[in-house]
Design an enzyme around this catalytic site. Sequence first.
Site, short mmCIF file in Angstrom:
data_model
loop_
_atom_site.label_atom_id
_atom_site.label_comp_id
_atom_site.label_asym_id
_atom_site.label_seq_id
_atom_site.Cartn_x
_atom_site.Cartn_y
_atom_site.Cartn_z
N TYR A 90 42.33 23.41 79.87
CA TYR A 90 41.98 21.96 79.36
C TYR A 90 43.13 21.07 79.32
O TYR A 90 42.99 19.92 79.75
CB TYR A 90 41.30 22.04 78.16
CG TYR A 90 40.47 20.77 77.51
CD1 TYR A 90 39.27 20.31 78.46
CD2 TYR A 90 40.95 19.92 76.70
CE1 TYR A 90 38.67 19.37 77.77
CE2 TYR A 90 40.35 18.68 76.19
CZ TYR A 90 39.42 18.31 76.99
OH TYR A 90 38.71 17.14 76.50
N LYS A 139 43.42 17.86 81.81
CA LYS A 139 43.54 16.49 81.18
C LYS A 139 45.00 15.79 81.32
O LYS A 139 44.86 14.64 81.52
CB LYS A 139 43.08 16.52 79.69
CG LYS A 139 41.79 17.05 79.50
CD LYS A 139 40.52 16.09 80.18
CE LYS A 139 39.24 16.16 79.73
NZ LYS A 139 38.13 15.15 80.33
N ILE A 190 35.50 13.46 68.89
CA ILE A 190 34.46 12.29 68.90
C ILE A 190 33.25 13.31 68.70
O ILE A 190 32.90 14.35 69.24
CB ILE A 190 34.52 11.46 70.25
CG1 ILE A 190 35.74 11.13 70.71
CG2 ILE A 190 33.39 10.63 70.32
CD1 ILE A 190 36.41 10.16 69.79
#
Length: 257
Positions: free
Chosen positions: A161, A165, A194
């Site tokens: 990840y 990213k 989030i």
Amino acid sequence: MATNQAGQFAGKVAFVTGAGTGIGRAAALAFAREGAQVAVVGITPADNDETVRLVTEQGGKVLAMSCDTTDEPQVQAALAQTIEAFGRLDFAFNNAGVEQHKAPAAELEMAEWDRIVNTDLRGTFLCMKHEIPLILAQGGGAIVNTSSGAGLIGVKNNAAYCAAKHGVVGLTRSAALDYAPYNLRINVVCPGYIDTPMMDRFTHDSEKEREQVIEQEPIGRAGLPEEIANAAVWLCSQSSSFVVGHALAVDGGQVII
């Protein structure tokens, strides 16, 4: 609430990936509130339909398409449908992405590496590759990619990840230099934790794990999808007209601690 047909994006068209849920859905609604016509692009038709319902309910013009952004012909087809329906493309928010199953780097299965890198990095590149000529063809506009706080720092047990990213940040900065002279601004937003369905999956729907994640946020709470959507809208607006190749952390202060 009616869409502002005289808003700052009136007459413009926005293409939003990962728009079926979470940040993408919030962004579709935010672009529509500013008067843009919105192409809702997501993998799950039922989720797309709900986003369409919400955009239509507030008076927006919207088109939904099921699309796997790792598949080049599907990306091309979705963009062709957008042009057919709306006649132009001004903005793209390349937001589609998936989270990694946690594992130390040497224990990471190659299938998982490929899944993350294909979705989070290849998918972003494929969208940009085919969006850019369409935006240039009508005089310019803006692209915003979604990276992550993990695109700016390392995160334990998330090698794939973080690599993907970080790659999105590098891709954005390089492409931004390619097209800045042609009235196409390209930037990247880097969300913190989030409150989205991805957050629920990341914490395994565990309140204890959720609390542990939120403890990492100096602001003391998870972010809202609307807060990232607002950042994407700002990066597409004339209010950010001198912002090029920037990685905007919207993360409650997480990456600076």
